[in-house]
Design a protein around this motif. Structure first.
Motif, PDB file in Angstrom:
ATOM      1  N   SER A  39       0.749  -1.320  -0.176  1.00 45.26           N
ATOM      2  CA  SER A  39      -0.317   0.421   0.175  1.00 45.26           C
ATOM      3  C   SER A  39       0.856   1.304  -0.026  1.00 45.26           C
ATOM      4  N   ARG A  42       2.580   1.630  -3.885  1.00 43.62           N
ATOM      5  CA  ARG A  42       1.359   2.294  -4.283  1.00 43.62           C
ATOM      6  C   ARG A  42       1.342   3.927  -3.851  1.00 43.62           C
ATOM      7  N   ARG A  43       1.171   4.563  -2.528  1.00 42.95           N
ATOM      8  CA  ARG A  43       1.354   5.528  -2.659  1.00 42.95           C
ATOM      9  C   ARG A  43       1.921   6.004  -2.458  1.00 42.95           C
ATOM     10  N   LEU A 174       2.871  12.929   0.574  1.00 44.07           N
ATOM     11  CA  LEU A 174       3.365  10.965   1.250  1.00 44.07           C
ATOM     12  C   LEU A 174       2.197  11.298   2.545  1.00 44.07           C
ATOM     13  N   GLY A 177      -1.717  11.843   2.125  1.00 40.08           N
ATOM     14  CA  GLY A 177      -2.074  10.520   1.750  1.00 40.08           C
ATOM     15  C   GLY A 177      -2.778   9.297   2.646  1.00 40.08           C
ATOM     16  N   TRP A 178      -1.278   9.490   3.627  1.00 42.07           N
ATOM     17  CA  TRP A 178      -1.313   8.363   4.915  1.00 42.07           C
ATOM     18  C   TRP A 178      -2.265   8.475   5.691  1.00 42.07           C
ATOM     19  N   ALA A 181      -5.976   8.224   4.792  1.00 45.77           N
ATOM     20  CA  ALA A 181      -6.204   7.241   4.320  1.00 45.77           C
ATOM     21  C   ALA A 181      -6.909   6.409   5.274  1.00 45.77           C
TER      22      ALA A 181
END
Length: 183
Positions: A39, A42-43, A174, A177-178, A181
């Motif tokens: 995962s 992919r990010r 990053l 996005g982390w 999510a």
């Protein structure tokens, strides 16, 4: 590199997302399994841009090649992604960008980097992913991002350090996005 409370907490099973400094140039993540490592790959993949150098450090089996595999598959590579331990470099061309995956584990001396002519791969139209950069110390170009894997009993921790402005942009995206999510 990050050590201390965050890394110890992750190894004891305490999940975390931690910035180690005020200028936001580092991040520690707990990756409990291979799915979490994939995962992250992919990010990370779409955040890297041509000209960037990423160092991947950590013990054998820590997840370096697994991360690269997830990155390349997200970007559209079909087929195997293997560790370049014996070939030194694996080449992937995706959307006119060269992705070079290096592994210097077998180097006995840093000068082998120069002897093998590997410096020519570090170009503005390429992303270079370097496993075992310490084996080519003083020869391999400096990293925009350094990813250090630590094996724990409940997965792994990953310390991400940005060393350049491009690395900072990537790390900021990053982190965002982390957190968004909820990982």
């Amino acid at each position: 590199m990050l050590v201390g409370d965050a890394a110890v907490g992750a190894c004891l099973g305490v999940p975390f997302l931690h910035s180690s400094d005020d200028n936001q140039s580092a991040l520690s993540l707990h990756l409990p399994d291979d799915a979490a490592t994939a995962s992250l790959g992919r990010r990370l993949a779409p955040l890297l841009s041509p000209g960037m150098v990423v160092w991947l450090d950590g013990d054998l089996g820590a997840g370096k090649t697994s991360l690269v595999r997830a990155m390349l598959h997200l970007l559209g590579h079909v087929g195997p992604v293997k560790s370049p331990t014996y070939t030194l470099v694996e080449i992937y061309v995706i959307s006119r960008i060269y992705w070079y995956h290096f592994d210097f584990y077998r180097f006995k001396f840093p000068e082998e980097f120069v002897d093998a002519g590997l410096g020519e791969y570090f170009r503005d139209d390429a992303v270079c992913l370097v496993e075992w950069p310490d084996k080519a110390a003083g020869q391999v170009p400096a990293a925009d991002l350094v990813l250090v894997f630590h094996i724990c009993t409940n997965g792994r921790t990953l310390d991400v350090v940005a060393n350049t402005e491009e690395g900072q942009k990537c790390l900021k995206a990053l982190k965002s996005g982390w957190q968004d999510a909820g990982d």
